[in-house]
Design a protein around this motif. Structure first.
Motif, mmCIF file in Angstrom:
data_model
loop_
_atom_site.group_PDB
_atom_site.id
_atom_site.type_symbol
_atom_site.label_atom_id
_atom_site.label_comp_id
_atom_site.label_asym_id
_atom_site.label_seq_id
_atom_site.Cartn_x
_atom_site.Cartn_y
_atom_site.Cartn_z
ATOM 1 N N GLY A 118 0.803 -1.228 0.000
ATOM 2 C CA GLY A 118 0.000 0.000 0.000
ATOM 3 C C GLY A 118 0.831 1.270 0.000
ATOM 4 O O GLY A 118 0.283 2.372 -0.108
ATOM 5 N N TYR A 119 2.152 1.128 0.125
ATOM 6 C CA TYR A 119 3.035 2.297 0.069
ATOM 7 C C TYR A 119 3.649 2.408 -1.321
ATOM 8 O O TYR A 119 3.589 1.478 -2.118
ATOM 9 N N HIS A 120 4.251 3.552 -1.588
ATOM 10 C CA HIS A 120 4.960 3.767 -2.852
ATOM 11 C C HIS A 120 6.460 3.780 -2.573
ATOM 12 O O HIS A 120 6.888 4.319 -1.557
ATOM 13 N N GLU A 121 7.194 3.192 -3.494
ATOM 14 C CA GLU A 121 8.653 3.226 -3.392
ATOM 15 C C GLU A 121 9.103 4.668 -3.686
ATOM 16 O O GLU A 121 8.678 5.248 -4.701
ATOM 17 N N LEU A 122 9.928 5.238 -2.821
ATOM 18 C CA LEU A 122 10.334 6.644 -2.992
ATOM 19 C C LEU A 122 11.840 6.786 -3.164
ATOM 20 O O LEU A 122 12.615 5.975 -2.662
ATOM 21 N N ALA A 123 12.224 7.852 -3.838
ATOM 22 C CA ALA A 123 13.572 8.398 -3.707
ATOM 23 C C ALA A 123 13.332 9.874 -3.407
ATOM 24 O O ALA A 123 12.677 10.580 -4.193
ATOM 25 N N LEU A 128 6.104 4.057 13.304
ATOM 26 C CA LEU A 128 5.064 5.069 13.519
ATOM 27 C C LEU A 128 4.670 5.806 12.247
ATOM 28 O O LEU A 128 3.559 6.303 12.124
ATOM 29 N N GLY A 129 5.570 5.880 11.271
ATOM 30 C CA GLY A 129 5.239 6.567 10.021
ATOM 31 C C GLY A 129 6.470 6.738 9.153
ATOM 32 O O GLY A 129 7.599 6.727 9.657
ATOM 33 N N SER A 130 6.228 6.915 7.858
ATOM 34 C CA SER A 130 7.339 6.945 6.892
ATOM 35 C C SER A 130 8.295 8.113 7.127
ATOM 36 O O SER A 130 9.482 8.010 6.834
ATOM 37 N N ASP A 131 7.782 9.253 7.617
ATOM 38 C CA ASP A 131 8.611 10.452 7.761
ATOM 39 C C ASP A 131 9.177 10.611 9.170
ATOM 40 O O ASP A 131 9.953 11.541 9.421
ATOM 41 N N GLY A 183 13.071 3.550 0.049
ATOM 42 C CA GLY A 183 12.016 2.687 0.583
ATOM 43 C C GLY A 183 10.733 3.503 0.624
ATOM 44 O O GLY A 183 10.406 4.206 -0.330
ATOM 45 N N ARG A 184 10.005 3.464 1.746
ATOM 46 C CA ARG A 184 8.828 4.343 1.827
ATOM 47 C C ARG A 184 9.219 5.681 2.437
ATOM 48 O O ARG A 184 8.373 6.494 2.798
ATOM 49 N N GLY A 185 10.518 5.929 2.571
ATOM 50 C CA GLY A 185 11.028 7.196 3.099
ATOM 51 C C GLY A 185 11.791 6.988 4.387
ATOM 52 O O GLY A 185 12.407 7.913 4.911
ATOM 53 N N SER A 203 -5.244 15.477 2.363
ATOM 54 C CA SER A 203 -4.921 14.185 2.968
ATOM 55 C C SER A 203 -3.811 13.496 2.177
ATOM 56 O O SER A 203 -3.897 13.368 0.952
ATOM 57 N N THR A 204 -2.759 13.063 2.877
ATOM 58 C CA THR A 204 -1.627 12.404 2.202
ATOM 59 C C THR A 204 -2.080 11.165 1.420
ATOM 60 O O THR A 204 -1.747 11.036 0.230
ATOM 61 N N PRO A 205 -2.844 10.237 2.033
ATOM 62 C CA PRO A 205 -3.285 9.064 1.254
ATOM 63 C C PRO A 205 -4.086 9.468 0.014
ATOM 64 O O PRO A 205 -3.956 8.848 -1.045
ATOM 65 N N ALA A 206 -4.898 10.537 0.119
ATOM 66 C CA ALA A 206 -5.708 10.974 -1.031
ATOM 67 C C ALA A 206 -4.805 11.472 -2.160
ATOM 68 O O ALA A 206 -5.075 11.218 -3.347
ATOM 69 N N VAL A 207 -3.724 12.156 -1.816
ATOM 70 C CA VAL A 207 -2.807 12.682 -2.843
ATOM 71 C C VAL A 207 -2.054 11.529 -3.517
ATOM 72 O O VAL A 207 -1.901 11.501 -4.742
ATOM 73 N N TYR A 208 -1.625 10.551 -2.728
ATOM 74 C CA TYR A 208 -0.969 9.374 -3.332
ATOM 75 C C TYR A 208 -1.957 8.619 -4.239
ATOM 76 O O TYR A 208 -1.582 8.143 -5.315
ATOM 77 N N ALA A 209 -3.200 8.508 -3.795
ATOM 78 C CA ALA A 209 -4.208 7.804 -4.617
ATOM 79 C C ALA A 209 -4.450 8.577 -5.915
ATOM 80 O O ALA A 209 -4.655 7.974 -6.985
HETATM 81 O O1 C5P Z 1 3.640 6.316 6.640
HETATM 82 P P1 C5P Z 1 2.582 7.373 6.783
HETATM 83 O O2 C5P Z 1 1.534 7.001 7.792
HETATM 84 O O3 C5P Z 1 3.129 8.734 6.990
HETATM 85 O O4 C5P Z 1 1.866 7.417 5.370
HETATM 86 C C1 C5P Z 1 0.591 7.986 5.209
HETATM 87 C C2 C5P Z 1 -0.015 7.486 3.914
HETATM 88 O O5 C5P Z 1 0.692 8.059 2.803
HETATM 89 C C3 C5P Z 1 0.074 5.984 3.693
HETATM 90 O O6 C5P Z 1 -1.016 5.318 4.273
HETATM 91 C C4 C5P Z 1 0.027 5.888 2.172
HETATM 92 O O7 C5P Z 1 -1.289 6.050 1.696
HETATM 93 C C5 C5P Z 1 0.790 7.128 1.742
HETATM 94 N N1 C5P Z 1 2.209 6.842 1.486
HETATM 95 C C6 C5P Z 1 2.568 6.126 0.349
HETATM 96 N N2 C5P Z 1 3.886 5.875 0.090
HETATM 97 C C7 C5P Z 1 4.848 6.318 0.925
HETATM 98 C C8 C5P Z 1 4.528 7.067 2.068
HETATM 99 C C9 C5P Z 1 3.182 7.313 2.331
HETATM 100 O O8 C5P Z 1 1.696 5.720 -0.435
HETATM 101 N N3 C5P Z 1 6.125 6.057 0.624
#
Ligand code: C5P
Length: 316
Positions: free
Chosen positions: A28-33, A144-147, A161-163, A187-193
């Motif tokens: 459900g996450y995106h691979e980031l650089a 706790l979260g990607s950031d 990775g996911r950050g 919303s972060t998930p909405a922007v990724y979607a």
């Molecule tokens: O990890 P975090 O809770 O900050 O991420 C919030 C949301 O952002 C995730 O549920 C996902 O929808 C999106 N996300 C993603 N890919 C990432 C980081 C965040 O899709 N690398």
């Protein structure tokens, strides 16, 4: 583990100088650089020992904080609980009252929630004398979260990775930013979607399966060259944030017109950031952006700054 009186931890906001978003992963996450950069916009978290049996509680001060939960879903509370659990501490034996002073815009794409989680890890680690090392705190942060790991580290760092996989970047100099805030969140998930949707319908290019940071940006950072950095700022989430909030296009256009070296949506938005030549230029840009009326609030912030750190400790 004995408790002490109280501590104050200061944690910075972040911007992403580059955010390359790969394909959606199976988890459900995106691979980031990405290149994270901590800037001088802060949340302060004050943690005090509470009464026995009280558990972990939080109160929050600052603008738009009615949107931030004060129950167990608050990221700072989750961080304190996770830390207690990891060191085998029952929170009712180590009750904590948290007071959060939010300076980082809520839902602004500047990792305010992550800053709070990082601040809570550092604060409770100090209160409870857990003895965990930096790496163990980093692992909890990643849960706790990607950031959150970057909010602990600060400075300028490459994230993969996911950050959460971080490498400090070779970076010189101080950069002066102007931050334009919107009067609403995204919303972060909405922007990724939305980026997935725009890619699926061919409105933006297919993602690189192995997202990369450009050599031009890394070179600009190594040289401390603000002009070159301004020209190489990129954010793959920008089209998605602008699609959900078309007023951002106008803010970006105004920033360009008033002479910013570069400008972009910060992370998942809706905050936009503009790079200035120096602090005087930043003041000029801030005045011009404010006068244009495109943003609800405009601030200046320099970077890089340190990650979440103890600024005050009072023994009980
Ligand atoms: O990890 P975090 O809770 O900050 O991420 C919030 C949301 O952002 C995730 O549920 C996902 O929808 C999106 N996300 C993603 N890919 C990432 C980081 C965040 O899709 N690398």
């Amino acid at each position: 583990m004995a408790t002490t009186g109280g501590v104050t931890v200061r944690a910075p906001a972040k911007i992403n100088l580059a955010l390359a978003v790969g394909p959606l992963r199976a988890d459900g996450y995106h691979e980031l650089a990405t290149v994270f950069h901590a800037v001088a916009v802060f949340d302060d978290l004050i943690a005090h020992e509470g009464e026995p049996g009280e558990g972990i509680s939080i109160v929050i001060d600052g603008p738009r904080t009615e949107q931030v939960p004060t129950d167990g879903s608050n990221l700072a509370v989750r961080a304190a609980r996770l830390l207690a659990e990891r060191v085998g501490l029952d929170p009712s034996d180590a009750p904590v009252r948290l007071r959060l002073r939010k300076g980082i815009p809520v839902a602004g794409g500047m990792a305010g929630g992550s800053a709070d989680a990082a601040a809570a890890l550092v604060a409770c680690d100090a209160l409870w004398h857990t003895g965990l090392d930096r790496e163990q705190l980093h692992e909890l942060a990643a849960e706790l979260g990607s950031d959150v790991p970057f909010s602990l580290l600060g400075g300028t760092a490459i994230g993969n990775g996911r950050g959460e996989r971080l490498t400090p970047a070779l970076a010189r100099g101080e950069y002066h930013w102007v931050v334009a805030l919107a009067d609403h969140g995204l919303s972060t998930p909405a922007v990724y979607a939305e980026i997935d949707r725009l890619r699926a319908i061919g409105q933006v290019a297919e993602p690189d399966p192995e997202p990369q940071i450009s050599d031009a940006l890394m070179q600009a950072l190594r040289a401390g060259d603000a002009q070159a950095l301004g020209a190489s700022l990129t954010n793959d989430l920008q089209p998605a944030a602008c699609s959900l909030d078309p007023t951002l296009e106008r803010t970006l256009e105004v920033g360009r017109k008033v002479g910013a070296l570069g400008g972009m949506v910060s992370g998942s938005g809706p905050t936009t950031v503009f790079l200035a030549r120096d602090s005087t230029h930043a003041l000029d840009l801030a005045v011009a952006l404010t006068a244009s009326g495109v943003a609800a609030d405009v601030r200046r912030a320099y970077g890089p700054v340190a990650g979440a750190r103890l600024v005050e400790s009072v023994r009980g």
